[in-house]
Design an enzyme around this catalytic site. Sequence first.
Site, mmCIF file in Angstrom:
data_model
loop_
_atom_site.group_PDB
_atom_site.id
_atom_site.type_symbol
_atom_site.label_atom_id
_atom_site.label_comp_id
_atom_site.label_asym_id
_atom_site.label_seq_id
_atom_site.Cartn_x
_atom_site.Cartn_y
_atom_site.Cartn_z
ATOM 1 N N ASP A 270 1.059 -1.305 0.012
ATOM 2 C CA ASP A 270 -0.053 -0.342 -0.106
ATOM 3 C C ASP A 270 1.412 1.201 -0.308
ATOM 4 O OD1 ASP A 270 -2.753 1.326 0.478
ATOM 5 O OD2 ASP A 270 -1.530 2.121 2.412
ATOM 6 N N GLU A 275 4.834 7.955 -3.710
ATOM 7 C CA GLU A 275 3.251 7.802 -4.720
ATOM 8 C C GLU A 275 2.348 8.702 -4.933
ATOM 9 O OE1 GLU A 275 3.483 5.715 -0.176
ATOM 10 O OE2 GLU A 275 2.103 7.586 -0.146
ATOM 11 N N HIS A 294 -1.162 4.235 -1.100
ATOM 12 C CA HIS A 294 -1.626 4.157 0.475
ATOM 13 C C HIS A 294 -2.797 4.610 0.836
ATOM 14 C CE1 HIS A 294 0.970 6.750 3.343
ATOM 15 N NE2 HIS A 294 0.638 5.895 3.930
#
Length: 354
Positions: A270, A275, A294
């Site tokens: 995750d 990101e 995330h």
Amino acid sequence: MTAPLMRVVRADLWIDPAFDRFFREREGVVLDVFPRRGADEAAAALLAQAHVYHVSAAKDELPKQWFVTDSLLQRCPGLLCVSSTGAGYDTVDVAACTKAGIPVVNQAGGNAASVAEHTFGLLLGVSRRMLECDRRLRREQGFGREDVMGHEIRGKTLGIVGIGHVGTRVAALARAFGMEVLATDPLLDPAEIVRRGAAPVTFEELLERSDVVSLHCPRDKTTLKMVDAAAFARMRQGALFITTARGGIHDEAALTDALRSGHLAGAGIDVWDQEPPPLDHPLLQMDNVFATFHTAGVTHEARRNMAVIAAEQILQLLAGHRPPRLINPEVWPAFQARLQALGAGGRTALAATA
């Protein structure tokens, strides 16, 4: 004495409306929202007047000029508190805040239920090869059900690295699924780990004994690249790796190698170094990797809970009450002295609304 007007400032990233409403319904507090891009002078002017900076914990969503650094603190002479929007605080230089006598607070535990649920979504998806089956159904025919046959998690051993708010919930879910639970946590003594539902072991023993290793520890200088090539090699042949902690705690290149070699059977990820990760990231090319962005703690319920506890904690602090999620407690006397300089009337007024 006239109560001083307290200013809470945040960037224009999405936040549950409960946060803004909490302050706009209270006297003595003003909430300002600055544009994170395109109007640096206006943003800097608002931060220069701030008493509280509620800063995004998402390192890849907030431009670096608005990270809490020593340089930014020097431009915010009235700043009393830095509040992270999440459990993590990757955008905050805690040492610089401590040096300046500024408390840092986070919202640890506010999204624990969501992250724990997501952890098990990743675990079940990888163990039962659900994502792999879904992908193959969408692009090919002619394979048999046994070609995507997975494993039950009942009777397997789950190793939890960091048994705090989230890890404790994950341990409870694991026991409900009939798993044996091990945990390692340098901040807790063995008796407390047992109380939280796991057998205490060393990090090395956890790697060697677990069928699934799941990360729930903070990202700091002691945990960066903690799960490296040597750690993956120490894990059992065919084990699974799950992380909903923070990018950078595991070595992405080493994980790629461990999966490619077949040493690990799969991974649920995750959190990432970048990101979202680039589309050509090698881990995204693997069918035995369940990848999310995330989002473990990003649910409607968790976001509202985080917003409410953040607002409540800020008001508690401005009223002179020690907050429950204080990252650098050594600054508390210095903070009290600075708050006292603003006038007791302000604290009394805020205490009545907290």
